[in-house]
Scaffold this active site. Structure first.
Site, PDB file in Angstrom:
ATOM      1  N   ARG A  92       0.802  -1.220   0.000  1.00  8.22           N
ATOM      2  CA  ARG A  92       0.000   0.000   0.000  1.00  8.22           C
ATOM      3  C   ARG A  92       0.832   1.266   0.000  1.00  8.22           C
ATOM      4  NH1 ARG A  92      -4.014  -1.874   3.869  1.00  8.22           N
ATOM      5  NH2 ARG A  92      -4.747  -0.185   5.090  1.00  8.22           N
ATOM      6  N   ARG A 129     -20.196  -0.837   9.433  1.00 12.66           N
ATOM      7  CA  ARG A 129     -19.627  -2.187   9.509  1.00 12.66           C
ATOM      8  C   ARG A 129     -19.410  -2.617  10.963  1.00 12.66           C
ATOM      9  NH1 ARG A 129     -14.050  -3.541   6.398  1.00 12.66           N
ATOM     10  NH2 ARG A 129     -13.070  -2.163   7.928  1.00 12.66           N
ATOM     11  N   ARG A 172      -7.767   7.068   7.220  1.00 12.88           N
ATOM     12  CA  ARG A 172      -7.404   5.917   6.383  1.00 12.88           C
ATOM     13  C   ARG A 172      -7.657   6.221   4.916  1.00 12.88           C
ATOM     14  NH1 ARG A 172     -11.373   2.271   8.924  1.00 12.88           N
ATOM     15  NH2 ARG A 172     -10.737   0.564   7.572  1.00 12.88           N
TER      16      ARG A 172
HETATM   17  P1  ADP Z   1      -8.177  -1.029   5.935  1.00 10.01           P
HETATM   18  O1  ADP Z   1      -7.623  -1.292   4.551  1.00 10.01           O
HETATM   19  O2  ADP Z   1      -9.658  -1.100   5.942  1.00 10.01           O
HETATM   20  O3  ADP Z   1      -7.612   0.156   6.628  1.00 10.01           O
HETATM   21  P2  ADP Z   1      -6.728  -3.318   6.877  1.00 10.01           P
HETATM   22  O4  ADP Z   1      -7.368  -4.426   7.646  1.00 10.01           O
HETATM   23  O5  ADP Z   1      -6.153  -3.634   5.543  1.00 10.01           O
HETATM   24  O6  ADP Z   1      -7.845  -2.243   6.834  1.00 10.01           O
HETATM   25  O7  ADP Z   1      -5.583  -2.619   7.731  1.00 10.01           O
HETATM   26  C1  ADP Z   1      -5.804  -2.155   9.040  1.00 10.01           C
HETATM   27  C2  ADP Z   1      -4.611  -1.311   9.516  1.00 10.01           C
HETATM   28  O8  ADP Z   1      -3.427  -2.116   9.535  1.00 10.01           O
HETATM   29  C3  ADP Z   1      -4.248  -0.132   8.645  1.00 10.01           C
HETATM   30  O9  ADP Z   1      -5.019   1.012   8.927  1.00 10.01           O
HETATM   31  C4  ADP Z   1      -2.758   0.066   9.007  1.00 10.01           C
HETATM   32  O10 ADP Z   1      -2.610   0.666  10.264  1.00 10.01           O
HETATM   33  C5  ADP Z   1      -2.270  -1.359   9.146  1.00 10.01           C
HETATM   34  N1  ADP Z   1      -1.762  -1.908   7.875  1.00 10.01           N
HETATM   35  C6  ADP Z   1      -2.309  -2.940   7.161  1.00 10.01           C
HETATM   36  N2  ADP Z   1      -1.596  -3.179   6.051  1.00 10.01           N
HETATM   37  C7  ADP Z   1      -0.584  -2.271   6.024  1.00 10.01           C
HETATM   38  C8  ADP Z   1       0.482  -1.992   5.130  1.00 10.01           C
HETATM   39  N3  ADP Z   1       0.659  -2.707   4.012  1.00 10.01           N
HETATM   40  N4  ADP Z   1       1.325  -0.975   5.425  1.00 10.01           N
HETATM   41  C9  ADP Z   1       1.179  -0.255   6.534  1.00 10.01           C
HETATM   42  N5  ADP Z   1       0.191  -0.443   7.430  1.00 10.01           N
HETATM   43  C10 ADP Z   1      -0.685  -1.447   7.195  1.00 10.01           C
END
Ligand code: ADP
Length: 219
Positions: A92, A129, A172
């Site tokens: 991401r 949600r 986010r």
């Molecule tokens: P969402 O995409 O709905 O925010 P996720 O379940 O994918 O939810 O991720 C939850 C949280 O986990 C994010 O807000 C971030 O804090 C952390 N996170 C997840 N994937 C990553 C990533 N690839 N890089 C940095 N932080 C991450």
């Protein structure tokens, strides 16, 4: 051994990545690798990693690239990921996408699916949600009374994720726009991007993803 099928699923928070990955995992017999799920599990279990990232997750900010890259590297070394994996929530940032390319080699990623959903709709989906703390099943706030706050699948408590509160949702989505949207051009320039309309029924979204995968002769 057949070529590995590594698929990246991109899309805003609430676009339906988790729901689709669960279905695709069974269709293609691939592990669903969700960095969010891995990090939340660590927080819940109170591991050193969990304690390190708990406040970052709650605020809806991003965990450091180094930490997530290491986590994914370890996960992809596990035997079930030898055939490939469905990557949800990773990469991401551009740094993560470049690290993934190094990790898997130039032709490691076979396709990146972008689930397109307008911001207004994902905001609505995220605010309403509710999730089961035990198995991750997804509910709507309007279901809560009918199920008395208890998951119908496993009996776990159904709660609102801390980062599904309004301020964290805003954070986010901003982080998505700033850090993750540039990945669309990154995968597009490699001929690996397929956009799918995420604003249709879950079954129709799954069909559209399968069509994109087959159109490239991947499965
Ligand atoms: P969402 O995409 O709905 O925010 P996720 O379940 O994918 O939810 O991720 C939850 C949280 O986990 C994010 O807000 C971030 O804090 C952390 N996170 C997840 N994937 C990553 C990533 N690839 N890089 C940095 N932080 C991450």
């Amino acid at each position: 051994m057949p070529a590995r099928l590594n698929l990246v699923i991109l899309g805003k928070q609430g676009a339906g990545k988790g729901t689709q990955c669960k279905r695709l995992a069974s269709i293609y017999a691939l592990p669903h690798v969700s960095t969010g799920d891995i990090l939340r599990a660590a927080v819940k279990a109170g591991t050193p990693l969990g304690r390190e990232v708990a406040s970052v997750l709650e605020a809806g900010a991003l965990v450091s690239d180094d930490l997530v890259i290491k986590l994914v590297e370890e996960r992809l070394e596990e035997p079930d990921a030898r055939k490939g994996a469905l990557l949800d929530g990773f990469p991401r940032t551009l740094a993560q996408a470049e690290a993934l390319e190094r990790l898997l080699g130039g032709d490691g990623i076979k396709l990146c699916i972008d689930l397109e959903v307008p911001t207004g709709l994902v905001t609505e989906r995220l605010s309403s949600r509710r999730v089961c703390q035990e198995c991750g099943a997804i509910y709507r706030d309007s279901d809560i009374e009918a199920i008395s706050g208890t998951c119908e699948k496993c009996g776990g408590d159904v709660i609102q994720r801390a980062d599904d509160r309004p301020e964290a949702i805003r954070q986010r989505l901003e982080a998505y726009e700033r850090d993750t949207e540039p990945l669309l051009a990154f995968y597009e320039s490699r001929g690996l991007l397929a956009s799918v309309n995420g604003d249709q029924s879950p079954d129709d979204v799954t069909d559209a993803i399968q069509a994109a995968v087959s159109a490239r002769g991947l499965a």
